[in-house]
Design an enzyme around this catalytic site. Structure first.
Site, PDB file in Angstrom:
ATOM      1  N   GLU A  95       0.825  -1.210   0.000  1.00  0.00           N
ATOM      2  CA  GLU A  95       0.000   0.000   0.000  1.00  0.00           C
ATOM      3  C   GLU A  95       0.857   1.257   0.000  1.00  0.00           C
ATOM      4  O   GLU A  95       0.572   2.193  -0.714  1.00  0.00           O
ATOM      5  CB  GLU A  95      -1.035  -0.035   1.149  1.00  0.00           C
ATOM      6  CG  GLU A  95      -0.659   0.595   2.472  1.00  0.00           C
ATOM      7  CD  GLU A  95       0.232  -0.262   3.355  1.00  0.00           C
ATOM      8  OE1 GLU A  95       1.140  -0.934   2.850  1.00  0.00           O
ATOM      9  OE2 GLU A  95       0.018  -0.228   4.581  1.00  0.00           O
ATOM     10  N   VAL A  96       1.936   1.257   0.799  1.00  0.00           N
ATOM     11  CA  VAL A  96       2.689   2.512   0.912  1.00  0.00           C
ATOM     12  C   VAL A  96       4.194   2.251   0.928  1.00  0.00           C
ATOM     13  O   VAL A  96       4.674   1.340   1.602  1.00  0.00           O
ATOM     14  CB  VAL A  96       2.222   3.328   2.151  1.00  0.00           C
ATOM     15  CG1 VAL A  96       2.392   2.556   3.452  1.00  0.00           C
ATOM     16  CG2 VAL A  96       2.903   4.680   2.238  1.00  0.00           C
ATOM     17  N   ASP A  98       7.125   3.798   2.289  1.00  0.00           N
ATOM     18  CA  ASP A  98       7.455   4.804   3.308  1.00  0.00           C
ATOM     19  C   ASP A  98       8.980   4.868   3.466  1.00  0.00           C
ATOM     20  O   ASP A  98       9.650   5.590   2.728  1.00  0.00           O
ATOM     21  CB  ASP A  98       6.737   4.430   4.606  1.00  0.00           C
ATOM     22  CG  ASP A  98       7.002   5.425   5.714  1.00  0.00           C
ATOM     23  OD1 ASP A  98       7.114   6.621   5.420  1.00  0.00           O
ATOM     24  OD2 ASP A  98       7.098   5.011   6.886  1.00  0.00           O
ATOM     25  N   ARG A 100      10.909   2.384   2.804  1.00  0.00           N
ATOM     26  CA  ARG A 100      11.354   1.487   1.735  1.00  0.00           C
ATOM     27  C   ARG A 100      12.114   0.272   2.290  1.00  0.00           C
ATOM     28  O   ARG A 100      12.543  -0.597   1.535  1.00  0.00           O
ATOM     29  CB  ARG A 100      12.218   2.261   0.725  1.00  0.00           C
ATOM     30  CG  ARG A 100      12.188   1.694  -0.665  1.00  0.00           C
ATOM     31  CD  ARG A 100      12.767   2.650  -1.678  1.00  0.00           C
ATOM     32  NE  ARG A 100      11.710   3.449  -2.299  1.00  0.00           N
ATOM     33  CZ  ARG A 100      11.922   4.397  -3.206  1.00  0.00           C
ATOM     34  NH1 ARG A 100      13.145   4.663  -3.610  1.00  0.00           N
ATOM     35  NH2 ARG A 100      10.913   5.062  -3.722  1.00  0.00           N
ATOM     36  N   THR A 102      11.018  -2.275   4.245  1.00  0.00           N
ATOM     37  CA  THR A 102      10.265  -3.515   4.081  1.00  0.00           C
ATOM     38  C   THR A 102      10.262  -3.952   2.619  1.00  0.00           C
ATOM     39  O   THR A 102      10.446  -5.137   2.310  1.00  0.00           O
ATOM     40  CB  THR A 102       8.809  -3.338   4.572  1.00  0.00           C
ATOM     41  OG1 THR A 102       8.842  -2.965   5.945  1.00  0.00           O
ATOM     42  CG2 THR A 102       8.000  -4.605   4.401  1.00  0.00           C
ATOM     43  N   TRP A 151       1.099  11.072   7.504  1.00  0.00           N
ATOM     44  CA  TRP A 151       0.457   9.779   7.770  1.00  0.00           C
ATOM     45  C   TRP A 151      -0.728   9.598   6.831  1.00  0.00           C
ATOM     46  O   TRP A 151      -1.521  10.520   6.618  1.00  0.00           O
ATOM     47  CB  TRP A 151      -0.004   9.687   9.224  1.00  0.00           C
ATOM     48  CG  TRP A 151      -0.452   8.289   9.563  1.00  0.00           C
ATOM     49  CD1 TRP A 151      -1.735   7.861   9.730  1.00  0.00           C
ATOM     50  CD2 TRP A 151       0.394   7.147   9.723  1.00  0.00           C
ATOM     51  NE1 TRP A 151      -1.740   6.513   9.998  1.00  0.00           N
ATOM     52  CE2 TRP A 151      -0.443   6.046  10.004  1.00  0.00           C
ATOM     53  CE3 TRP A 151       1.778   6.933   9.656  1.00  0.00           C
ATOM     54  CZ2 TRP A 151       0.051   4.760  10.215  1.00  0.00           C
ATOM     55  CZ3 TRP A 151       2.270   5.648   9.868  1.00  0.00           C
ATOM     56  CH2 TRP A 151       1.403   4.586  10.152  1.00  0.00           C
ATOM     57  N   TYR A 154      -5.929   4.800   5.764  1.00  0.00           N
ATOM     58  CA  TYR A 154      -6.582   3.938   4.777  1.00  0.00           C
ATOM     59  C   TYR A 154      -7.956   3.498   5.278  1.00  0.00           C
ATOM     60  O   TYR A 154      -8.137   3.329   6.493  1.00  0.00           O
ATOM     61  CB  TYR A 154      -5.694   2.718   4.494  1.00  0.00           C
ATOM     62  CG  TYR A 154      -4.462   3.103   3.714  1.00  0.00           C
ATOM     63  CD1 TYR A 154      -4.536   3.371   2.350  1.00  0.00           C
ATOM     64  CD2 TYR A 154      -3.225   3.256   4.338  1.00  0.00           C
ATOM     65  CE1 TYR A 154      -3.419   3.767   1.623  1.00  0.00           C
ATOM     66  CE2 TYR A 154      -2.096   3.649   3.625  1.00  0.00           C
ATOM     67  CZ  TYR A 154      -2.209   3.901   2.266  1.00  0.00           C
ATOM     68  OH  TYR A 154      -1.105   4.299   1.555  1.00  0.00           O
ATOM     69  N   TRP A 156      -9.393   0.689   5.300  1.00  0.00           N
ATOM     70  CA  TRP A 156      -9.426  -0.590   6.023  1.00  0.00           C
ATOM     71  C   TRP A 156      -8.900  -0.460   7.447  1.00  0.00           C
ATOM     72  O   TRP A 156      -9.028  -1.397   8.221  1.00  0.00           O
ATOM     73  CB  TRP A 156      -8.669  -1.685   5.262  1.00  0.00           C
ATOM     74  CG  TRP A 156      -7.324  -1.272   4.750  1.00  0.00           C
ATOM     75  CD1 TRP A 156      -6.148  -1.256   5.441  1.00  0.00           C
ATOM     76  CD2 TRP A 156      -7.014  -0.816   3.424  1.00  0.00           C
ATOM     77  NE1 TRP A 156      -5.134  -0.804   4.633  1.00  0.00           N
ATOM     78  CE2 TRP A 156      -5.627  -0.541   3.393  1.00  0.00           C
ATOM     79  CE3 TRP A 156      -7.769  -0.618   2.257  1.00  0.00           C
ATOM     80  CZ2 TRP A 156      -4.979  -0.067   2.250  1.00  0.00           C
ATOM     81  CZ3 TRP A 156      -7.120  -0.151   1.120  1.00  0.00           C
ATOM     82  CH2 TRP A 156      -5.741   0.115   1.122  1.00  0.00           C
TER      83      TRP A 156
HETATM   84  P1  G4P Z   1       8.094   0.324   3.257  1.00  0.00           P
HETATM   85  O1  G4P Z   1       9.306  -0.539   3.180  1.00  0.00           O
HETATM   86  O2  G4P Z   1       6.981  -0.207   2.398  1.00  0.00           O
HETATM   87  O3  G4P Z   1       8.392   1.758   3.047  1.00  0.00           O
HETATM   88  O4  G4P Z   1       7.473   0.191   4.686  1.00  0.00           O
HETATM   89  P2  G4P Z   1       8.065   0.547   6.104  1.00  0.00           P
HETATM   90  O5  G4P Z   1       8.903  -0.594   6.538  1.00  0.00           O
HETATM   91  O6  G4P Z   1       8.666   1.903   6.095  1.00  0.00           O
HETATM   92  O7  G4P Z   1       6.728   0.601   6.907  1.00  0.00           O
HETATM   93  C1  G4P Z   1       6.531   0.002   8.156  1.00  0.00           C
HETATM   94  C2  G4P Z   1       5.053  -0.160   8.439  1.00  0.00           C
HETATM   95  O8  G4P Z   1       4.437   1.129   8.546  1.00  0.00           O
HETATM   96  C3  G4P Z   1       4.287  -0.902   7.345  1.00  0.00           C
HETATM   97  O9  G4P Z   1       3.264  -1.647   7.908  1.00  0.00           O
HETATM   98  C4  G4P Z   1       3.623   0.233   6.565  1.00  0.00           C
HETATM   99  O10 G4P Z   1       2.462  -0.230   5.937  1.00  0.00           O
HETATM  100  C5  G4P Z   1       3.310   1.212   7.685  1.00  0.00           C
HETATM  101  N1  G4P Z   1       3.130   2.591   7.246  1.00  0.00           N
HETATM  102  C6  G4P Z   1       4.092   3.471   6.906  1.00  0.00           C
HETATM  103  N2  G4P Z   1       3.555   4.666   6.611  1.00  0.00           N
HETATM  104  C7  G4P Z   1       2.214   4.549   6.769  1.00  0.00           C
HETATM  105  C8  G4P Z   1       1.118   5.465   6.633  1.00  0.00           C
HETATM  106  O11 G4P Z   1       1.279   6.636   6.295  1.00  0.00           O
HETATM  107  N3  G4P Z   1      -0.113   4.972   6.899  1.00  0.00           N
HETATM  108  C9  G4P Z   1      -0.321   3.678   7.287  1.00  0.00           C
HETATM  109  N4  G4P Z   1      -1.581   3.303   7.538  1.00  0.00           N
HETATM  110  N5  G4P Z   1       0.690   2.769   7.435  1.00  0.00           N
HETATM  111  C10 G4P Z   1       1.946   3.220   7.178  1.00  0.00           C
HETATM  112  P3  G4P Z   1       3.484  -2.786   8.994  1.00  0.00           P
HETATM  113  O12 G4P Z   1       3.223  -2.200  10.332  1.00  0.00           O
HETATM  114  O13 G4P Z   1       4.804  -3.440   8.764  1.00  0.00           O
HETATM  115  O14 G4P Z   1       2.407  -3.829   8.656  1.00  0.00           O
HETATM  116  P4  G4P Z   1       0.870  -3.693   8.255  1.00  0.00           P
HETATM  117  O15 G4P Z   1       0.310  -2.483   8.949  1.00  0.00           O
HETATM  118  O16 G4P Z   1       0.884  -3.494   6.767  1.00  0.00           O
HETATM  119  O17 G4P Z   1       0.305  -4.949   8.703  1.00  0.00           O
HETATM  120 MG    MG Z   2       0.757  -0.975   7.780  1.00  0.00          MG
END
Ligand code: G4P
Ligand code: MG
Length: 171
Positions: A95-96, A98, A100, A102, A151, A154, A156
């Site tokens: 989805e995003v 951020d 980079r 992950t 931020w 979304y 969902w």
């Molecule tokens: P990236 O490599 O894709 O840039 O991801 P990064 O590791 O920086 O992001 C860590 C977590 O933070 C990811 O979710 C990502 O979806 C979430 N995230 C970053 N920026 C935003 C934002 O602006 N809005 C939202 N809603 N989420 C954001 P996660 O915690 O690892 O998992 P999940 O939430 O997808 O389950």
């Molecule tokens: Mg997330």
């Protein structure tokens, strides 16, 4: 505006235009890989247009006691990944974009299974300095939109979907 708010309809339109742009590149994926959990719903929406199977992976920054870790790690990977990925054209979806980190981690894990090609499609890319990088093996990177480093809310993640829609409409 401090945060971005998107409705399901907004996401649908972004996904549709992303799908059209994937087709325009001439890249015809054999399958898609969704990075969960944020990438799951966009990947399913993209399937309506691209009609390819989805494999799901889970990557997290947290360990099983919910403590933050320094690097992302795999919490769920693809069964028989070598057989399913080797020689295939993979479209990786999240989805995003951020930090980079992950994305980079996931691309490197996929590359170990020797895909023919990997392309990346994200709904939103945040314009900021990135800690991770897209490996040079990836020739196609598409973002539905480039956003400021704020931020993103979304649909969902919403508890109250009507409030989400009102915020998205600027009310
Ligand atoms: P990236 O490599 O894709 O840039 O991801 P990064 O590791 O920086 O992001 C860590 C977590 O933070 C990811 O979710 C990502 O979806 C979430 N995230 C970053 N920026 C935003 C934002 O602006 N809005 C939202 N809603 N989420 C954001 P996660 O915690 O690892 O998992 P999940 O939430 O997808 O389950
Ligand atoms: Mg997330």
């Amino acid at each position: 505006m401090e945060k971005y708010y998107f409705t399901y309809n907004d996401i649908h339109r972004t996904v549709r235009s992303l799908a059209e742009r994937v087709v325009q590149t001439g890249f015809a994926p054999d399958l898609t890989v969704a990075i969960g959990t944020g990438g799951f719903i966009p990947a399913r929406m993209l399937k309506t247009f691209l009609k390819k199977p989805i494999l799901a992976v889970g990557i997290a920054y947290y360990d099983d006691q919910n403590r933050a870790t320094e690097y992302p790690h795999t919490i769920q990977w693809i069964d028989e990944a070598q057989r399913k990925i080797r020689g295939k054209k993979i479209l990786l979806i999240d989805e995003v974009d951020d930090s980079r980190v992950t994305l980079e981690y996931c691309i490197r894990e996929l590359l170990r299974h020797e895909p023919a090609e990997i392309a990346v499609a994200v709904l939103h890319n945040k314009k900021k300095e990135k800690r991770g990088s897209i490996p040079p093996e990836v020739k196609i990177y598409l973002a539905g939109a480039d956003l400021e480093d704020k931020w993103v809310c979304y649909p969902w993640d919403a508890i109250d979907i009507d409030a989400q829609e009102a915020s998205a409409a600027g009310k």
